[in-house]
Design an enzyme around this catalytic site. Structure first.
Site, PDB file in Angstrom:
ATOM      1  N   GLU A 377       0.817  -1.218   0.000  1.00 42.17           N
ATOM      2  CA  GLU A 377       0.000   0.000   0.000  1.00 42.17           C
ATOM      3  C   GLU A 377       0.851   1.269   0.000  1.00 42.17           C
ATOM      4  OE1 GLU A 377      -3.056  -0.049  -0.585  1.00 42.17           O
ATOM      5  OE2 GLU A 377      -3.463  -2.195  -0.268  1.00 42.17           O
ATOM      6  N   CYS A 440      -7.875  -2.517   7.515  1.00 40.04           N
ATOM      7  CA  CYS A 440      -6.521  -2.450   6.972  1.00 40.04           C
ATOM      8  C   CYS A 440      -6.119  -0.994   6.745  1.00 40.04           C
ATOM      9  CB  CYS A 440      -6.418  -3.266   5.682  1.00 40.04           C
ATOM     10  SG  CYS A 440      -6.565  -5.040   5.998  1.00 40.04           S
ATOM     11  N   HIS A 464      -1.214  -5.896   1.729  1.00 38.07           N
ATOM     12  CA  HIS A 464      -2.413  -6.733   1.603  1.00 38.07           C
ATOM     13  C   HIS A 464      -2.040  -8.048   0.933  1.00 38.07           C
ATOM     14  CE1 HIS A 464      -5.656  -3.543   2.179  1.00 38.07           C
ATOM     15  NE2 HIS A 464      -6.070  -4.603   2.871  1.00 38.07           N
TER      16      HIS A 464
END
Ligand code: AMP
Ligand code: ZN
Ligand code: FE
Ligand code: FE
Length: 513
Positions: A377, A440, A464
């Site tokens: 991310e 998340c 992820h």
């Protein structure tokens, strides 16, 4: 000690701190009188007797090795692990305190069964016999004999207390692996006590030893009162073959086992006089202690994984992260923790791990059921908008993670270098430009915020991962990734994060929509 007669080594003895009948100081005096010049005190599940024994040994001029004998769960019975050369650490004390608790619970249950059979015994009577913290079955046998309920302590065992007898209750003990880890963490040498008592075939014993060795076992008790000459001979060969230190001792218990003599076992069936055994043991303990210090001083990378959510039985993030616990990558130790799928609680848990380990790098890992590849991310946004409630039932719909916080944080990890290295390791990975708006993202944003405010030197970020194959099976059209692949990807990510901590590479990682 003078004279040219043989001096004996005894690395397995009990005192009143557990179920022996000699106080630690008396035990040492008794050892000296019987020509033992190296003595280990290995009380069951306690180190309370060590200070007294150590003092007595230094006064009487013999070598004292601090030890403990820990009971582990093993099938329907127990496996005993000796920790030799241990340090009396707070962590070990805490671990053993848990053992005292599970003993107390079991003792109550055994006494209830005895009471049901009409024997009038209560815990205080047994505790009075036990003296110390450790209340065990031999103490119950003594009380039963004293009250005339049985004609010998052995009869008390045979009819009521032995494994499989009428009033037997198994303790809720830790696993052998946990015991070994605790011993190692205290700088001690983990040794399998009296292997004969496991009642295994030679082949099964070898398998068990190999399994325990993989968990950190470093020695096995070759010489023991319950092991006769040919068994000792065989075990010595096994120890050599498996590269385990051979150790031995009488398992002296004073008048609780009057036939067992300190230093000499039963009818002199043991005679340990080769002092190089002690040298090797002490060298191993000293190496273990150095390793602890090295680990302590080593830089850390913290990886977290979530608990399961959304009706799933497992969370692939924790399954994969857990595998990396204790691994060393580029001189950094991987430390790990499982965090709850609960708003804010997940951040508190992560911060607690940061406080515990003082890591240089923090990577939170989470499951994204629709992910095709591992996704590193780029950004966490200040928005909690949950399509399903978290595990505590919270379902914010567009609330900020941090009121007054900035709209978003770019993560500080070198994400492009991480993706590149993961792909080079043959793990499908890409930069992701949205972590969603569920837990998340909450953690990606929240941990960035915590780091920005309190730990600016720590690099943080989020990865992820897809479902595991077993989660995707039966869910039509769902992608998945094997846990071994995820683990390889995480290793590559960590390695890149360490190597590029001072600046990311220049590479493309965008998306058109
Ligand atoms: P505990 O720590 O309460 O589980 O008691 C374990 C101790 O009980 C062992 O160290 C032995 O001294 C004794 N013990 C266990 N099983 C037997 C048995 N079948 N016969 C005699 N003593 C036993
Ligand atoms: Zn014992
Ligand atoms: Fe034992
Ligand atoms: Fe013992």
């Amino acid at each position: 000690m003078q004279s040219n007669e043989k001096l004996y080594i005894d690395l397995h003895c009990h005192s009143t701190a557990s179920d022996g009948t000699d106080s630690p100081a008396r035990l040492v005096a008794h050892a000296v009188k019987n020509r033992v010049d190296v003595l280990a005190l290995t009380d069951h599940d306690t180190i309370a007797g060590l200070p007294e024994a150590k003092l007595a040994a230094s006064q009487l001029g013999i070598t004292f090795i601090p030890g403990v004998e820990i009971s582990a769960n093993y099938g329907t019975g127990e496996m005993h692990l000796l920790g030799l050369g241990i340090q009396e650490t707070v962590q070990l004390q805490a671990f053993l305190q848990r053992m005292v608790k599970n003993r107390d619970e079991r003792n109550r249950k055994i006494l209830a069964k005895l009471n049901q059979l009409g024997f009038k015994i209560d815990l205080t009577e047994v505790e009075a016999v036990a003296k110390g913290d450790i209340v065990s079955r031999p103490h119950m046998a003594t009380v039963m004999l004293g009250k005339g309920y049985v004609s010998s302590r052995q009869e008390a065992f045979d009819l009521y207390l032995a494994n499989g007898a009428k009033c037997y209750v198994q303790r809720d003990s830790p696993s052998p692996e946990e015991c070994i880890a605790s011993i190692l963490a205290a700088g001690g040498v983990p040794v399998l006590a009296h292997p004969i008592q496991l009642g295994l075939s030679r082949k099964a014993l070898i398998q068990t030893l190999l399994h325990l060795k993989a968990a950190g076992l470093q020695g096995m008790e070759v010489w023991h009162s319950d092991q006769n000459g040919s068994v000792q001979h065989d075990y010595y060969e096994l120890a050599q073959m498996l590269d385990l230190l051979p150790t031995g001792g009488s398992d002296y218990h004073g008048s609780n086992k009057p036939h067992v003599a300190i230093g000499r076992g039963i009818d002199k069936n043991i005679s340990i006089t080769d002092h190089t055994i002690v040298e090797r043991l002490l060298k191993q303990a000293s190496d273990n202690q150095k390793n602890i210090l090295r680990r302590f001083l080593m830089k850390k990378v913290l990886l977290t994984g979530f608990q399961p959510f959304g009706g799933e039985a497992v969370n692939p993030a924790w399954v994969a992260v857990k595998e990396l616990t204790g691994k060393i990558i580029l001189d950094h130790e991987i430390v790990t923790g499982e965090i709850p799928v609960v708003r804010y609680a997940a951040l508190i848990a992560t911060e607690r791990l940061i406080e515990e380990y003082h890591p240089e790098i923090v990577i939170n890992v989470g499951q994204a059921g629709s992910a095709l590849v591992m996704r590193v991310e780029r950004i966490g946004i200040n928005c909690d908008d949950y399509s399903i409630p978290d595990n505590a039932g919270n379902q914010p719909m567009g609330e900020p993670v941090v009121p007054e916080g900035p709209a978003a944080y770019f993560v500080t990890l070198p994400i492009k270098a991480m993706v590149q290295e993961m792909n080079l390791a043959n793990v499908p990975a890409e930069v992701s430009n949205s972590a969603g708006t569920y837990l998340c993202n909450h953690v990606c944003y929240g941990v960035s915020h915590i780091a920005a405010c309190k730990y600016p030197q720590i690099l943080t970020g989020f990865i992820h991962i897809p479902f595991l194959p077993e989660q995707a099976a039966g869910k039509r059209g769902r992608p998945s990734m094997a846990v071994t692949t995820v683990v390889t990807g995480l290793e590559a990510a960590v390695s890149a994060a360490i190597r590029y901590r001072n600046g990311d590479i220049n590479a493309e990682g965008g998306a058109q929509h």
